[in-house]
Design a protein around this motif. Structure first.
Motif: not given
Length: 821
Positions: A669-683, A710-723
């Motif tokens: 489900d792709k929408k307009k999202i801000e990358l820095n805020s997603i990374v902060s949330k995952v951290l 992008a898909d907000k949950d998918a980006v979170e999952e990608a960053v989370m899996n790398i971390l």
């Protein structure tokens, strides 16, 4: 305006009709020439030239006074230096006319009356007439059967030969004066132009007509015309004035100017032919040239060696005129065969056997004589029959081995093109049969076909499972290199059991199906060979353009390519069978490996689920059993429960997401999202995991906002899996750095750890499902799905993953997401 087919046919008919009229006129003139030859007179004896005198070599009528060996001093008071001068003088007289011969016998001059007799016997007149008719017939046959330029040139050369033997000097008074002059005029022009026509024919037929050669041919034509005109003027002057001096001048020009020109013309044609023969790489061309070679060996070469040179050197020929005429038939006969029916006989076999047996027999005769002489010389007094028997036995023993050796030598040296062709054909079929995949086989097919039959373009097409034709190997078929064409066999009017060809590009009479001219012309195709599997289905096509030599495809070409397509069909069936067997074996191995992986996966997931559940259950029970525990302690327990719950949630999400990905039903489900805020949330959500692993986080997020679609949950999952991976493969008390930045049109997240690192050879494997990087330093847990899910997420967002790693130093993963415009 272009001529249509009917106009062309009408034009060709008119041209041929005009040609037939000219030929009919020439035929009538030839008949008149034969009539004058019938009444052609000559002295009743043959003569040869010696020291500018005529010596009687043979007497045809009994004479009481003349005998063989007498020296002729004068005839009717005129001294003649050679028989040709005497011949021209007697042409003005009639059979039975008497001439006064002054001769020298025993060094004493004497006189005798001699009655002129027929120059030609009845047999010779029949031979001349027959040979002339053969020349005319073959000239007509060639021009009616072929529209080629070389056929037209040969036609006039053939008619020229007919005129040469029939319009030669005859009884000058047997025909009307003007007709006699016309006949001799045509004779001289035919005699000078025919050799040039053969030079011209040789150039055109062998495709040797370069610009320089064209100029040389024009020069030959001009010289021939001027020479013929000069000779005729000399002849006309001699006949009109009945001048012996004029006759002698004519014969002098004829002997010392025309004959060398004739010799040069014939030698030039032979040189041109030889050069073309050496250059010929095409077997068909070589066979046609072999017919010409046979004609040259019998006709012009015999004419030069047995007629022209002896006349110049000895003053007389080594063959009778009738025999020479019969030998000359070889030229138009072999040329006719070369043009319209070159496969009438196996010319290569004919020439090879002639050469082989000539060499073998000559060699064995020499060996026989040497052995016989050797035995007789070494063993004195031996009976004559003994060395003869021993020699014969030795010859019998050596006959076959010598013949085979000579045969091989002749094949290699004199028939190199055919020998090379056969060797290349063997290698071709061998390479096809030894191919292990279709693509390699296709390249070999293109390479070998182009060597054996040089063409402007060639392509090998396969029919894939979707019934589309695909080009897999080619030469000069770039226009079809990246195209797939739908194949509709049901719409064809043929079952493709025969090659498909453009009619005017193959020899008439061959078994081919007519092509769709429009389609073939569009793609530059001339000949197509369907390749069928054992069950009769079309699986491939071998497609050829026109020959570089501009020649048509002949029976040998079609037979060769039919053999090749059969070999291709067998090889493709074998390759498919091998691939099916290999696929089944690999599939069995894959299923076995998959079962092992799934068993391991179930075991791993069970363990991974059990670990956080155990922690959650344990700390929940501690809170339950200790209601009086301090607030600080309770917060610690709740934080652990929350962290383990997040861990459990991430594990379950990974399993569920991978299942969707594997089934092809994962939706983003792709929408307009801000990358820095997603990374902060995952951290923030992973603070507990970093704390438990005793790993510090160094955050360096860019102050600029990076908007991505992008898909907000998918980006979170990608960053989370790398971390999560960075935690698994890093030692305690190390630092993981997380940063964001812009690179070209991408918003990037870079995660760097100081863990065990990855070797270059294994970087591509880490994104495969169930793959886990093993190391002696750290025993990492997990399902092996995390990076495979990350790869799918990035690909679905048209992004990229970049990995930088050094074993023992750590790794950097950069996730690149396209930025929103």
């Amino acid at each position: 305006m272009k001529e249509n087919g009917f106009d062309k046919m009408k034009s060709a008919f008119k041209n041929r009709a005009a040609l037939l009229i000219y030929d009919a006129i020439i035929l009538l003139l030839c008949i008149s020439g034969v009539y004058s030859l019938v009444s052609k007179p000559f002295l009743p004896f043959n003569v040869s030239s010696e020291n500018s005198f005529l010596i009687i070599s043979e007497i045809h009528q009994n004479s009481s006074s003349l005998s063989v060996g007498d020296t002729i001093l004068t005839v009717d008071g005129y001294k003649f230096k050679n028989w040709e001068e005497a011949e021209l003088y007697t042409d003005a007289k009639n059979i039975g006319s008497k001439v006064t011969v002054e001769y020298l016998k025993n060094r004493q001059p004497s006189f005798a009356k001699a009655a002129l007799i027929n120059y030609y016997s009845t047999f010779e007149i029949i031979v001349i007439s027959f040979v002339a008719l053969i020349f005319i017939f073959l000239a007509l046959l060639v021009v009616l059967k072929s529209d080629d330029k070389s056929a037209v040139i040969f036609h006039w050369a053939g008619m020229g030969l007919a005129m040469i033997i029939t319009l030669t000097s005859g009884n000058y008074s047997a025909l009307p004066h003007s007709l006699s002059l016309l006949n001799h005029f045509l004779y001289l022009f035919a005699f000078t132009l025919t050799p040039v026509l053969f030079i011209h024919f040789t150039c055109v037929f062998t495709s040797s007509a370069s610009n320089v050669m064209k100029k040389i041919i024009i020069a030959f034509y001009l010289f021939a015309v001027l020479l013929a005109a000069y000779l005729f003027l000399q002849y006309y002057n001699a006949m009109q004035n009945n001048s012996v001096n004029g006759v002698q001048q004519y014969v002098k020009v004829y002997t010392y100017l025309f004959r060398p020109f004739l010799l040069i013309s014939v030698l030039t044609a032979i040189v041109i032919f030889y050069r073309a023969y050496k250059r010929a790489a095409d077997l068909t061309t070589k066979r046609k040239l072999n017919w010409l070679l046979l004609g040259f060996l019998i006709g012009p070469t015999g004419f030069i060696l047995l007629w022209v040179i002896p006349l110049i050197v000895l003053g007389h020929s080594l063959l009778t005129e009738a025999v020479m005429h019969i030998l000359l038939i070889a030229v138009p006969l072999t040329v006719t065969i070369a043009i319209i029916k070159y496969r009438l006989l196996d010319i290569n076999l004919l020439l090879k056997r002639s050469v082989v047996y000539t060499i073998v027999i000559s060699g064995l005769v020499i060996i026989y004589v040497l052995v016989f002489i050797g035995i007789t010389f070494l063993i004195k007094g031996i009976e004559f029959t003994v060395p003869a028997i021993i020699s014969a036995v030795i010859i019998a023993l050596f006959m076959n081995p010598v013949k085979n050796k000579v045969q091989k030598f002749v094949n290699r040296k004199f028939f190199r093109v055919e020998y090379d062709f056969r060797e290349e054909q063997k290698k071709y079929l061998k390479d096809i049969s030894e191919s292990h995949n279709i693509y390699t086989m296709a390249e070999k097919v293109v390479e070998h076909t182009d060597k054996l039959i040089p063409v402007e373009k060639i392509g090998f097409f396969i029919l894939d499972e979707s019934n589309k034709i695909k080009l897999i190997a080619h030469k000069n078929f770039e226009m079809l290199a990246n195209r797939s064409i739908k194949f509709h066999q049901e719409e064809l009017k043929s079952n493709l059991s025969l090659p498909v060809a453009v009619d005017d590009r193959v020899e008439p009479g061959l078994q081919v199906e007519p092509a769709d001219q429009r389609v073939f012309k569009r793609w530059g195709m001339v000949l197509v060979f369907p390749v069928k599997s054992d069950n009769g289905n079309v699986v491939a096509f071998l497609v050829l353009g026109k020959k570089k030599s501009e020649l048509v495809f002949n029976k040998d070409d079609i037979d060769l390519l039919n053999t090749v397509t059969t070999a291709i069909s067998i090889t493709m069936d074998r390759i498919k069978l091998q691939q099916d067997l290999i696929f089944k074996q690999l599939e069995a191995e894959r299923l076995e490996e998959l079962n092992k992986v799934k068993s391991f996966f179930v075991s791993t997931v069970s363990h991974e689920l059990k670990t956080p559940l155990t922690s959650i259950k344990m700390f929940a029970e501690m809170l339950k059993d200790n209601p009086d525990c301090s607030t600080e302690k309770a917060q610690e327990y709740l934080q652990i429960i929350e962290g383990e719950s997040e861990r459990l949630k991430r594990l379950i999400n990974n399993v569920l997401d991978f299942t969707k990905i594997e089934k092809g039903i994962k939706i983003y489900d792709k929408k307009k999202i801000e990358l820095n805020s997603i990374v902060s949330k995952v951290l923030r959500s992973m603070e507990y995991q970093f704390k438990m692993a005793k790993i510090s986080i160094d955050t360096n997020l860019n102050e600029q906002s990076y908007n991505i679609f992008a898909d907000k949950d998918a980006v979170e999952e990608a960053v989370m899996n790398i971390l999560s991976n960075a935690i698994k493969y890093s030692k305690k008390n190390t630092i993981v750095t997380v940063s964001t930045f812009k690179k070209e049109k991408y918003a990037c997240v870079k995660i760097t750890d100081n863990g065990i690192g990855i070797s270059k050879s294994k970087i591509n494997k880490i994104f495969e499902p169930f793959y886990r990087h093993e190391s002696d330093l750290i025993k990492a847990e997990g399902t092996g799905l995390g990076l495979a899910i990350v790869k799918h997420i990035i690909d679905a967002h048209q992004g990229k993953i970049e990995v930088e790693s050094k074993p023992g130093k750590g790794s950097s993963f950069i996730l690149l997401f396209p930025m929103e415009d």
